[in-house]
Enzyme design. Structure first.
Site, short mmCIF file in Angstrom:
data_model
loop_
_atom_site.label_atom_id
_atom_site.label_comp_id
_atom_site.label_asym_id
_atom_site.label_seq_id
_atom_site.Cartn_x
_atom_site.Cartn_y
_atom_site.Cartn_z
CE LYS A 113 2.50 -12.00 3.77
NZ LYS A 113 1.29 -11.77 4.54
CD GLU A 143 1.11 -1.31 -7.67
OE1 GLU A 143 1.40 -2.53 -7.52
OE2 GLU A 143 -0.05 -0.87 -7.56
N GLY A 162 0.84 -7.88 5.52
CA GLY A 162 1.64 -6.81 4.93
C GLY A 162 1.50 -5.49 5.67
NE ARG A 163 -4.82 -5.02 6.71
CZ ARG A 163 -5.11 -6.05 5.92
NH1 ARG A 163 -4.42 -6.23 4.80
NH2 ARG A 163 -6.07 -6.90 6.23
CD GLU A 219 -4.78 -3.69 2.24
OE1 GLU A 219 -4.66 -3.06 1.18
OE2 GLU A 219 -3.80 -4.24 2.79
CG HIS A 257 -4.65 27.72 7.87
ND1 HIS A 257 -5.04 29.01 8.14
CD2 HIS A 257 -3.79 27.37 8.86
CE1 HIS A 257 -4.41 29.44 9.23
NE2 HIS A 257 -3.65 28.46 9.69
CE LYS A 313 -3.04 -6.34 -5.61
NZ LYS A 313 -2.40 -7.28 -4.70
#
Ligand code: F6P
Length: 544
Positions: A206, A212, A267-268, A353, A384, A512
């Protein structure tokens, strides 16, 4: 005034001790033969069975009253009509517009929202067609068949769930890969599987400023050029989805291969936008549009169903009931569907978030717990691993069980076993096993009375632990769309009750900024660091 000081919260809290004792939930079923029907809801091909929750007519009434007292109805309207529900960033949150079938009367920053969405969908459709029909091909003329999604957070997690879940619908011959992490192992592992002539990289960001994603995009570009590509050919193998057109153009993306995003979509919450382009390329545009249609059905229900029958609203209220009245701090999402294995990861971002906040909308510190810890995984693997804590641990962890009655794959009776395990786990959480049952079982096995008594406390399972059963016939695009939209709305309603902003994420910024400083320190620059970090920086530098 915080919601926990309201009269509605006090009335709800007066029911606190009703259902906490072992056997309480079980007795609700015997008192009311219609309980399953009463607390089951069908929306967009999904059945939501809330009957295994600590709810009865009184609690239901008080939960709805709490929602009313917090203005949930008008807050839902504000969200859906494009009001500025994200005041700290001065934005609406219009993910629902992305899947709306109506022409909405909403204009933001001079853009008519429905029109720009329709134009973008048309641009996506036309691009997908040109790739599928080998009109848009790689620089050596070969068809593009491997799509690489370069993105992180909302530009990765939700999209990954979509392509995993809908893999049975994938276009023949197409593959999709993801590169998200700054850890060089991520890009290395993916790049070594690729053929540069047939790979299309989609940079999904965005902001086009996420560390990253930019570093990974640069690494992919370098790899492409080192493996037979060249600067000119980059435009044939790299496209982008972003709000930052200039930055993407500077990277070498051709203008016609840039797909827009808007700051009025978080964004999410963006998998429904052009951020879904890699998935549309992999699955086909029709499948992507069915996904949107499923989400729209859930949106429509959310917008119109009365609070008492509104599935995301009820689910959110149950979450508030457990968290703010009963002290639960976590919520588990257990998907009895291998293809939904990453859904808990996506929901972690969307929920944590969004609702990981300590300040009310008006800037006052909250005096109660907000967002829960969302965790989970895929059944039966979890059985398990961590289910022991769900059954005999000391914490209250409301749990979602998600299951399809039919699989896209059949091997003998494996799917039937999967379903049996899912239902058994939910039933075990409900019924547990009391002392008497354990005693009888051990005695029947021939154990001596003394041994039986020594084992009883270890084998008692309290039960009475609440869960939702979310089921559907098959995991289709429509079901997936509705399922993800259900969680989005659940999260929004909780934020409405807590009076917090679900659409900003200032908490992720500090790390950040500090990351930039520490990066420089790792290169040998002076930086103000705490002693522990300083020691770690020295250890890093010593071995370089
Ligand atoms: O983690 C912070 C965040 O801003 C998320 O909200 C977002 O989904 C992610 O980073 C990626 O951002 P972008 O799409 O701008 O690269």
């Amino acid at each position: 005034m915080g919601f926990t000081r309201s009269a509605a919260f006090a009335r709800l809290s007066s029911h606190k001790d009703r259902y906490t004792k072992p056997g309480a939930l079980k007795s609700l079923f015997s008192q009311d033969p219609n309980r399953v029907e009463r607390y089951s809801f069908q929306v967009a091909d999904i059945n939501f069975d809330f009957s295994k929750h600590w709810i009865d007519a009184d609690v239901h009434t008080e939960l709805v009253a709490l929602a009313e007292s917090q203005g949930v109805t008008s807050k839902i309207k504000a969200l859906l009509s494009g009001e500025q529900v994200n005041p700290t960033e001065k934005r609406p949150a219009l993910h629902t517009a992305l899947r709306s079938k109506e022409k909405l009367d909403i204009t933001v920053n001079g853009e008519q929202v429905s029109e720009v969405i329709a134009d973008t969908l048309a641009q996506m459709r036309s691009f997908v067609k040109s790739v599928h029909e080998n009109v848009f091909v790689g620089h050596t003329g070969k068809p593009l068949r491997t799509i690489v999604n370069i993105g992180i957070g909302g530009s990765y997690l939700g999209p990954k769930v979509v392509s995993d879940a809908l893999a049975p619908y994938a276009k023949d011959g197409f593959e999709i890969r993801y590169i998200a992490n700054i850890d060089p192992s991520d890009a290395t592992d993916v790049l070594k599987t690729l053929d540069p002539e047939t790979t299309l990289f989609v940079i999904c960001s965005k902001s086009f400023s996420t560390l990253e994603t930019l570093e990974n995009a640069k690494a992919c570009r370098r790899w492409f050029i080192d493996n037979g590509g060249n600067d000119e050919a980059v435009a044939k193998h790299f496209i982008a989805v972003t709000t930052a057109i200039e930055k993407a153009t500077a990277f070498g993306i051709a203008k016609e291969n840039l797909f827009p995003m808007w700051d009025w979509v978080g964004g999410r919450y963006s998998l429904w936008s052009a951020i879904g382009l890699p998935q549309a390329l992999y699955l086909g545009m029709d499948v992507f549009e069915q996904l949107l249609a499923g989400a729209y059905e859930m949106d429509d229900h959310f917008a119109s169903a009365p609070l008492a029958e509104n599935v995301p609203v009820l689910s959110a209220l149950l979450g508030v009931w457990y968290q703010n009245v009963h002290g639960a701090g976590a919520h588990a999402v257990l998907t009895y569907d291998e293809r939904l294995k990453d859904l808990p990861n996506h929901l972690q971002q969307v929920d944590m978030e969004s609702n990981g906040k300590s300040s009310t909308l008006s800037g006052h510190p909250v005096t109660f717990d907000t967002g829960s810890v969302i965790w989970g995984g895929v059944g039966t693997n979890g059985q398990h691993a961590y289910h022991q804590l769900l059954h005999q641990g000391t914490r209250l962890i409301p749990t979602d069980f998600i299951v399809a009655w039919k699989s896209h794959n059949d091997i003998d009776k494996q799917h039937q076993w999967l379903v049996a395990n899912c239902l058994a786990q939910a039933q075990a959480m409900l019924l547990g096993r009391d002392e008497e049952q354990v005693r009888q079982e051990l005695t029947a096995k021939g154990l001596a009375a003394e041994e039986v008594e020594a084992l009883v406390p270890h084998k008692v399972i309290p039960g009475n632990r609440p869960s939702s059963l979310i089921s559907f016939e098959r995991l289709t695009p429509k079901v997936l769309g509705a399922l993800v939209a259900y969680y989005e709305h659940r999260i929004f309603v909780q934020s409405a009750i807590w009076d917090i902003n679900a659409f900003d994420q200032w908490g992720v910024e500090l790390g950040k900024v500090m990351g930039d400083e520490i990066f420089k320190a790792l290169e040998g620059n002076e930086a103000e660091l705490d002693p522990s970090t300083k020691a770690a920086v020295a250890a890093f530098r010593q071995v370089q």
